[in-house]
Scaffold this motif. Structure first.
Motif, PDB file in Angstrom:
ATOM      1  N   MET A   1      41.067  33.785  34.922  1.00  0.00           N
ATOM      2  CA  MET A   1      42.212  34.130  35.726  1.00  0.00           C
ATOM      3  C   MET A   1      41.778  34.949  36.942  1.00  0.00           C
ATOM      4  O   MET A   1      42.280  34.748  38.032  1.00  0.00           O
ATOM      5  N   LEU A   2      40.875  35.911  36.715  1.00  0.00           N
ATOM      6  CA  LEU A   2      40.382  36.746  37.802  1.00  0.00           C
ATOM      7  C   LEU A   2      39.597  35.908  38.800  1.00  0.00           C
ATOM      8  O   LEU A   2      39.709  36.111  40.001  1.00  0.00           O
ATOM      9  N   LYS A   3      38.840  34.950  38.278  1.00  0.00           N
ATOM     10  CA  LYS A   3      38.062  34.087  39.135  1.00  0.00           C
ATOM     11  C   LYS A   3      38.977  33.245  40.025  1.00  0.00           C
ATOM     12  O   LYS A   3      38.710  33.045  41.201  1.00  0.00           O
ATOM     13  N   VAL A   8      41.502  32.027  45.341  1.00  0.00           N
ATOM     14  CA  VAL A   8      42.753  31.877  46.104  1.00  0.00           C
ATOM     15  C   VAL A   8      42.799  32.912  47.226  1.00  0.00           C
ATOM     16  O   VAL A   8      43.216  32.603  48.349  1.00  0.00           O
ATOM     17  N   ALA A   9      42.340  34.134  46.977  1.00  0.00           N
ATOM     18  CA  ALA A   9      42.332  35.168  48.014  1.00  0.00           C
ATOM     19  C   ALA A   9      41.390  34.779  49.147  1.00  0.00           C
ATOM     20  O   ALA A   9      41.740  34.931  50.337  1.00  0.00           O
ATOM     21  N   PHE A  10      40.206  34.259  48.837  1.00  0.00           N
ATOM     22  CA  PHE A  10      39.273  33.829  49.885  1.00  0.00           C
ATOM     23  C   PHE A  10      39.813  32.643  50.667  1.00  0.00           C
ATOM     24  O   PHE A  10      39.682  32.580  51.887  1.00  0.00           O
ATOM     25  N   ILE A  11      40.429  31.690  49.986  1.00  0.00           N
ATOM     26  CA  ILE A  11      41.013  30.532  50.674  1.00  0.00           C
ATOM     27  C   ILE A  11      42.147  30.983  51.589  1.00  0.00           C
ATOM     28  O   ILE A  11      42.256  30.540  52.734  1.00  0.00           O
TER      29      ILE A  11
END
Length: 137
Positions: A1-3, A8-11
Motif C-alpha cells: 500500500m505504501l509502495k 502515485v505521488a511521483f506520477i
C-alpha cells in the motif's frame, strides 16, 4: 500500500511539473513603432518621426537633416520651433540641440519629445529660422 502511494505521488508530481512546465507565457510583443516622414522641399530637408515607448510613456524621436539654406556656421543664430498638440511653441537654437552646421547644410540631428506620431502628423509644425522672426523653410 505504501509502495502504491509513493508511485502515485511521483506520477502526480511528474504530471503537475510537466503540465506547468509548458505553460510559460509568451514574451510581450515589442513596443509599437510608427513612422512619419516630412520632406522640406525649399531647403532640401527631411524630418523623420519615430514612435517609441519608454517606461510606459509614448515619445517621438525626431531625426532631421537640412540640405541647403544655411548661410553661416553659427548654430546659435538658427532656431527650430516645435509646435504640436495644444502645447505652446518650443523654440531651441541649433546650439542647444547640438545640430552640426556645414554651410549650406545642417545636421543630421535628433530630438526626443513626448507625443504620438499618429496624432500629430497633421498637427505638427516645424519652423526653421535664422532669427526668431524670419522663417526660411
Amino acid at each position: 500500500m505504501l509502495k502504491t502511494r509513493i508511485i502515485v505521488a511521483f506520477i502526480s508530481l511528474f504530471a503537475f511539473i510537466f503540465t506547468y512546465l509548458h505553460a510559460i507565457p509568451p514574451p510581450p510583443p515589442p513596443p509599437p513603432v510608427d513612422h512619419a516622414i516630412a520632406l522640406l522641399k525649399k531647403i532640401k530637408g527631411i524630418v523623420i518621426f519615430d514612435q517609441i515607448v519608454v517606461k510606459k510613456q509614448e515619445k517621438m524621436i525626431i531625426n532631421g537633416i537640412i540640405g541647403q539654406g544655411i548661410d553661416e556656421n553659427t548654430p546659435e543664430n538658427y532656431f527650430i520651433s516645435f509646435s504640436y498638440f495644444a502645447a505652446k511653441n518650443e523654440t531651441h537654437s541649433f546650439a542647444e540641440l547640438n545640430i552640426p552646421i556645414k554651410p549650406p547644410r545642417a545636421g543630421p540631428w535628433n530630438v526626443t519629445i513626448p507625443g504620438v506620431v499618429d496624432q500629430c502628423t497633421k498637427k505638427f509644425y516645424i519652423g526653421i529660422t535664422k532669427m526668431p522672426h524670419i522663417k526660411i523653410f
